[in-house]
Design a protein around this motif. Structure first.
Motif, short mmCIF file in Angstrom:
data_model
loop_
_atom_site.label_atom_id
_atom_site.label_comp_id
_atom_site.label_asym_id
_atom_site.label_seq_id
_atom_site.Cartn_x
_atom_site.Cartn_y
_atom_site.Cartn_z
N ASP A 190 -6.43 -2.48 -7.60
CA ASP A 190 -6.66 -3.87 -7.20
C ASP A 190 -6.44 -4.01 -5.70
O ASP A 190 -5.31 -3.85 -5.22
N PRO A 191 -7.47 -4.29 -4.90
CA PRO A 191 -7.29 -4.38 -3.45
C PRO A 191 -6.36 -5.53 -3.04
O PRO A 191 -5.64 -5.42 -2.05
N LYS A 192 -6.38 -6.62 -3.81
CA LYS A 192 -5.48 -7.74 -3.50
C LYS A 192 -4.03 -7.32 -3.65
O LYS A 192 -3.18 -7.66 -2.82
N LEU A 193 -3.73 -6.56 -4.71
CA LEU A 193 -2.37 -6.05 -4.90
C LEU A 193 -1.99 -5.10 -3.77
O LEU A 193 -0.88 -5.15 -3.26
N ALA A 194 -2.93 -4.26 -3.38
CA ALA A 194 -2.66 -3.31 -2.29
C ALA A 194 -2.34 -4.04 -0.99
O ALA A 194 -1.41 -3.67 -0.26
N ILE A 195 -3.09 -5.10 -0.72
CA ILE A 195 -2.84 -5.88 0.50
C ILE A 195 -1.48 -6.56 0.44
O ILE A 195 -0.74 -6.59 1.43
N ASN A 252 4.81 5.31 -0.38
CA ASN A 252 5.77 5.20 -1.48
C ASN A 252 5.56 3.91 -2.28
O ASN A 252 5.67 3.91 -3.52
N ALA A 253 5.25 2.82 -1.59
CA ALA A 253 5.02 1.55 -2.27
C ALA A 253 3.76 1.62 -3.13
O ALA A 253 3.72 1.05 -4.24
N PHE A 254 2.73 2.31 -2.67
CA PHE A 254 1.52 2.50 -3.47
C PHE A 254 1.84 3.25 -4.78
O PHE A 254 1.35 2.90 -5.86
#
Length: 272
Positions: A190-195, A252-254
């Motif tokens: 999900d790009p929104k989650l990644a941002i 790490n967060a990813f």
């Protein structure tokens, strides 16, 4: 021997006559010079205090103070020499002719001084700013008439002749430099989650400037990934250190949020 004594006596008489005729002029010239030197220092200190009270740039302050002090000392010297009855007109003419010849021989060097004067007066940047010019970048440590000194995060000292600054494209990013990084995530993430994850990571770093705020968003849809570009401002002296720490924290967060970073895969067709 007698001839030598006579010559010595003549020399002694000349010295005595000189001091009898010019002793008051010499003493007067020395007194004028000492008083003038003292006043020049006092006035220069007053000008320095005035500039600091008005919060002028340190380079401009030094230039004004040194100009005032040097001008006063020259004036005092001319007055003191005049007390001795020496005419300065021939000397001034000679200095003018010599200056013309030196100016023609040192055009490149003098252009640096002219450019330095333009920088000090125009103030396109000041000490502590980060500038990029002629393919180099660094924090301004000192601005002199002939050249400007920059320092880098690695402790390197860069000396740029001022003529290469004036008239060129100059980028002034003040105390910080912008970090531009692209992170690729796969199409199942999900790009929104990644941002949101990236935004939260950046907030954990006190050294990252909050004004202007960091910018991030989808840059492009590549063959194997959705590329998210991130732009934020980091202190110039900690530019690479901050970038490396942020990249590791985002990686790490990813992983913690199951956001995958893809890599290219190819179907290999075996020919018979």
């Amino acid at each position: 021997m007698e001839q030598e004594l006579q010559n010595l006596q003549k020399f002694y008489d000349i010295i005595i006559e000189f001091f009898v005729n010019y002793s008051f002029q010499i003493i007067g010239a020395i007194i004028v010079f000492i008083i003038g030197w003292f006043l020049a220092n006092k006035i220069a200190s007053a000008v320095d205090a005035l500039c600091k009270r008005n919060e002028l740039d340190v380079t401009l302050t030094k230039f004004i103070v040194n100009t005032v002090k040097f001008g006063l000392i020259i004036g005092v010297t001319i007055i003191a020499v005049g007390k001795l009855g020496i005419t300065l007109t021939p000397f001034i003419a000679g200095i003018g002719a010599a200056s013309l010849g030196a100016g023609l021989a040192l055009q490149g060097t003098l252009s640096n001084y002219g450019a330095g004067l333009s920088i000090i007066i125009g103030r396109p940047f000041i000490v502590g700013n980060t500038i990029s010019v002629e393919g180099v970048s660094g924090v301004v440590e000192e601005i002199r008439l002939a050249y400007t000194i920059l320092s880098t995060e690695d402790g390197e000292i860069i000396t740029i002749p001022n003529k290469h600054i004036i008239g060129e494209v100059l980028v002034n990013s003040f105390e910080n430099r912008v970090v531009e990084t692209v992170f690729g995530i796969d199409y199942n993430s999900d790009p929104k989650l990644a941002i949101d994850v990236i935004s939260n990571v950046l907030k954990e770093f006190d050294e990252i400037s909050q004004e202007p705020k960091a910018q991030m968003g989808i840059k492009e849809f590549a063959d194997f990934s959705i590329n998210i570009e991130v732009r934020y401002w980091a202190p110039t002296k900690l530019f690479f250190e901050t970038q490396y720490k942020v990249n590791m924290a985002i990686y790490n967060a990813f992983k913690q949020n199951n956001i995958n970073i893809p890599f290219p895969t190819y179907n290999l067709i075996k020919k018979d």
